[in-house]
Enzyme design. Structure first.
Site, short mmCIF file in Angstrom:
data_model
loop_
_atom_site.label_atom_id
_atom_site.label_comp_id
_atom_site.label_asym_id
_atom_site.label_seq_id
_atom_site.Cartn_x
_atom_site.Cartn_y
_atom_site.Cartn_z
N LYS A 23 39.18 38.56 55.96
CA LYS A 23 39.95 37.09 57.33
C LYS A 23 39.36 36.23 57.61
O LYS A 23 39.73 35.68 57.65
CB LYS A 23 41.49 37.85 57.43
CG LYS A 23 42.15 36.58 58.68
CD LYS A 23 43.10 37.25 59.06
CE LYS A 23 43.16 37.44 60.31
NZ LYS A 23 43.30 36.22 61.39
N ASN A 24 39.20 36.99 58.78
CA ASN A 24 38.17 35.27 59.81
C ASN A 24 37.23 34.86 59.35
O ASN A 24 37.03 33.43 59.20
CB ASN A 24 37.93 36.51 60.65
CG ASN A 24 39.39 36.56 61.74
OD1 ASN A 24 40.08 36.13 61.50
ND2 ASN A 24 38.91 37.47 62.90
N CYS A 118 48.53 34.02 66.79
CA CYS A 118 49.46 35.26 68.03
C CYS A 118 48.72 34.81 68.98
O CYS A 118 48.39 33.90 69.69
CB CYS A 118 48.57 36.45 67.55
SG CYS A 118 47.90 36.89 65.97
N ARG A 123 45.21 29.79 74.56
CA ARG A 123 44.60 29.59 73.66
C ARG A 123 44.10 28.26 73.55
O ARG A 123 43.93 27.88 72.29
CB ARG A 123 44.83 29.84 72.07
CG ARG A 123 45.43 32.12 71.89
CD ARG A 123 45.70 31.96 70.92
NE ARG A 123 44.44 32.63 70.12
CZ ARG A 123 44.65 32.90 68.57
NH1 ARG A 123 45.89 32.98 68.52
NH2 ARG A 123 42.98 33.03 68.08
N ASP A 310 39.59 42.64 68.49
CA ASP A 310 40.66 42.78 67.39
C ASP A 310 40.91 44.23 67.12
O ASP A 310 42.22 44.05 66.26
CB ASP A 310 39.94 41.90 66.33
CG ASP A 310 40.87 40.58 66.51
OD1 ASP A 310 41.20 40.00 67.76
OD2 ASP A 310 39.96 39.60 65.78
N ARG A 401 49.58 39.15 56.88
CA ARG A 401 49.34 38.35 57.32
C ARG A 401 47.98 38.69 57.81
O ARG A 401 47.04 37.65 56.95
CB ARG A 401 49.80 37.06 58.61
CG ARG A 401 50.77 36.59 58.82
CD ARG A 401 51.14 36.04 60.20
NE ARG A 401 49.50 35.73 60.36
CZ ARG A 401 49.24 34.70 62.30
NH1 ARG A 401 50.39 35.28 62.87
NH2 ARG A 401 47.72 34.75 61.79
C1 EPZ Z 1 39.02 34.52 67.01
O1 EPZ Z 1 39.85 33.18 67.87
C2 EPZ Z 1 40.13 35.30 65.86
N1 EPZ Z 1 40.28 34.14 64.98
C3 EPZ Z 1 40.64 36.60 67.11
O2 EPZ Z 1 40.97 36.81 65.63
C4 EPZ Z 1 39.91 37.01 67.79
O3 EPZ Z 1 40.88 37.83 68.66
C5 EPZ Z 1 38.38 36.01 68.47
O4 EPZ Z 1 38.07 35.29 67.17
C6 EPZ Z 1 37.69 36.68 69.22
O5 EPZ Z 1 37.00 37.79 68.58
C7 EPZ Z 1 40.00 33.50 64.32
O6 EPZ Z 1 38.91 34.06 63.90
C8 EPZ Z 1 41.22 33.03 63.06
P1 EPZ Z 1 37.52 32.32 70.70
P2 EPZ Z 1 39.13 32.65 68.89
O7 EPZ Z 1 37.60 31.20 70.53
O8 EPZ Z 1 38.79 32.06 67.84
C9 EPZ Z 1 38.51 31.34 75.18
C10 EPZ Z 1 42.55 38.35 64.64
O9 EPZ Z 1 43.82 39.39 65.46
N2 EPZ Z 1 38.46 29.48 74.61
O10 EPZ Z 1 36.74 33.26 70.64
O11 EPZ Z 1 40.47 31.46 68.55
C11 EPZ Z 1 39.78 31.67 74.57
O12 EPZ Z 1 40.84 31.50 75.66
C12 EPZ Z 1 42.04 37.44 65.27
O13 EPZ Z 1 42.16 38.23 63.62
C13 EPZ Z 1 38.17 29.07 75.64
O14 EPZ Z 1 37.98 29.12 77.00
O15 EPZ Z 1 39.13 33.25 69.53
C14 EPZ Z 1 39.55 33.32 75.04
O16 EPZ Z 1 39.66 34.20 75.67
C15 EPZ Z 1 43.03 36.69 66.58
N3 EPZ Z 1 38.11 27.28 75.04
C16 EPZ Z 1 38.03 33.71 74.48
O17 EPZ Z 1 37.47 31.53 74.58
C17 EPZ Z 1 38.13 27.28 73.55
O18 EPZ Z 1 37.91 26.79 73.50
C18 EPZ Z 1 37.52 33.99 73.00
O19 EPZ Z 1 38.08 33.19 71.72
C19 EPZ Z 1 37.77 28.27 72.83
C20 EPZ Z 1 38.52 29.81 73.41
#
Ligand code: EPZ
Length: 420
Positions: A23-24, A118, A123, A310, A401
């Site tokens: 998916k991702n 989610c 976020r 995840d 989803r």
């Molecule tokens: C991706 O989300 C995945 N979603 C998520 O999977 C997954 O949980 C996550 O990566 C971590 O592996 C998709 O790929 C669509 P991040 P993403 O940016 O990219 C902080 C699922 O169940 N952060 O790696 O949104 C954030 O708050 C979904 O399939 C900032 O501070 O996650 C978090 O603590 C849910 N500033 C950490 O980084 C930013 O600008 C990691 O988030 C961006 C993120």
């Protein structure tokens, strides 16, 4: 459309389950198919709600999508006629935020309605914006939740991510493939789907080096010819979910069409808990010795190659039935334990403190539980498969989803589950 699953627990999952495309990775690759300058064929695309929504958004923006088979499409972005993605649909899924990088790369400007997804605490997308600014973009926010970014010239630059972010890494890559000169992303995320998006873009003519390490170097090109086919990698999290379900039910399940290397963080822990895990070239078999009971273990979620956040809810569900005291530390998201009260309603013995959950093994009893998000929903089904009696999981839209043919796949390996 089903809204509820009804599960009778304690049936061991046995046989084989085919893992679908990631998916991702698919979300990033569809956005990448928007950046390139010709049509591409995308294969092994999972037919799930998040992907359908992103494809509908792309169609609304003018892209032509033709289904070539059950899981492959021909995606033509040459008819896209706007840089504004502001329909309500955009806010329904998180993955739509990749259109920020895609359109900034393609048109040097973009307007996007803030994405949803989610809910597990804040976020933010500050790191995405920081990357775009380094490339020459100016952020302008308006009051209706629409983010607009414009760059006179888009120029390669060095970007340092303070936090490892999957989304920021992919988004910056999407813009940088079309920027003038070289972009270097430092402290980049290393998840398998980052590598997959980079491989897709390289197949379509881009020049990205180092994806899968924490330094990614992108040499921008004004034109990416595309006109090639690409097959999406298997879904690491879907595979992990079935592996956990196999252990939960004392089953003997082989997950086919996966990349065993991607599963190592989970494989190591399942072995520590007492499961037998056999790796094939592109499959993994998970089983328990007859009469064997799982032992508790301690987990901490981390960016790849650490234990994936995840799989955190599904693993916590597994710990609820293991012998002894298990620990789960969630270090990626600030609030991803909201589903625990549902497990407690099933008799789970869990105490949380901030980002730590301490789980004492117990017997689960079926009841009605709520799928509050995608992976939390998968955890409810995992718990239901291991519980005494009947578990009713509501709001299963959240699960569908992200899991292709979820009920069909479970039925085929012996689960007692039906939709209502
Ligand atoms: C991706 O989300 C995945 N979603 C998520 O999977 C997954 O949980 C996550 O990566 C971590 O592996 C998709 O790929 C669509 P991040 P993403 O940016 O990219 C902080 C699922 O169940 N952060 O790696 O949104 C954030 O708050 C979904 O399939 C900032 O501070 O996650 C978090 O603590 C849910 N500033 C950490 O980084 C930013 O600008 C990691 O988030 C961006 C993120």
């Amino acid at each position: 459309m089903a809204n509820t699953y009804i599960i009778k627990g304690k049936n061991p999952l046995q046989g084989e389950v085919q893992i679908s495309g990631s998916k991702n990775a698919a979300l990033g690759i569809i956005a990448a198919a928007m950046v390139v300058d010709g049509p591409s064929v995308i294969e092994n695309l999972p037919k799930i709600k998040d992907i359908k929504i992103l494809l509908e958004i792309c169609q609304e923006l003018g892209a032509k999508i033709e289904w070539l088979s059950e899981n492959s499409i021909r995606f033509d972005p040459t008819t896209v006629n706007t840089y504004q993605a502001i329909s309500k649909k955009v806010s329904k899924i998180r993955g739509s935020y990749y259109l920020l990088g895609a359109f900034l790369g393609k048109y040097h400007k973009v307007s996007l309605l803030m994405p949803g997804g989610c809910d597990f605490g804040a976020r933010p997308i500050d790191l995405h914006i920081k990357g775009f600014q380094a490339l020459g973009g100016d952020e302008l926010k308006d009051e209706d939740g629409v983010i607009s970014i414009k760059a006179g010239r888009l120029r390669g630059a060095g970007v340092f991510l303070d936090t490892v972010s999957v989304g920021a890494t992919i988004n910056i890559m999407l813009a940088a493939v079309k920027a003038e000169g070289i972009t270097v992303i430092n402290n980049a995320a290393k998840e398998p789907h980052i590598v997959d998006v980079a491989n897709f873009l390289n197949t379509m003519g881009a020049n990205i080096r180092g994806a899968g390490t924490d330094v990614i170097k992108i040499t921008g090109k004004p034109y990416l010819a595309a006109n090639r086919s690409y097959t999406i990698i298997p879904d690491q999290i879907e595979a992990g979910t079935y592996m956990i379900m196999a252990a939960m039910t004392n089953g003997d399940l082989t997950c086919k069409n996966l990349i065993p290397k991607h599963m190592e963080p989970l494989t190591a822990k399942l072995i520590e808990m007492g499961a037998i895990v056999e790796e094939g070239a592109d499959s993994i078999r998970v089983m328990l010795m007859p009469g064997e009971k799982l032992k508790a273990a301690s987990f901490k979620t981390m960016p790849y190659p650490g234990f994936p956040t995840d799989l955190q809810p599904q693993t916590t569900a597994l710990l609820t039935v293991a012998n002894g005291t298990g620990r789960m530390i969630e270090s990626v998201w600030e609030n991803r334990f909201q589903y625990i009260k549902e497990l407690q309603a099933m008799g789970a013995n869990i105490v949380t403190s901030g980002r730590l959950a301490v789980v004492q093994g117990a017997e689960l009893q079926g009841t009605t539980v709520f799928a509050r998000d995608l992976r939390a929903g998968a955890a409810m089904v995992t718990a239901g498969l291991g519980a005494e009696g009947e578990t009713i999981v509501t709001n299963v839209y959240a699960i569908e989803r992200g899991y292709e043919d979820f009920v069909e796949k479970l039925l085929a390996v012996g689960a007692d589950i039906r939709e209502e």
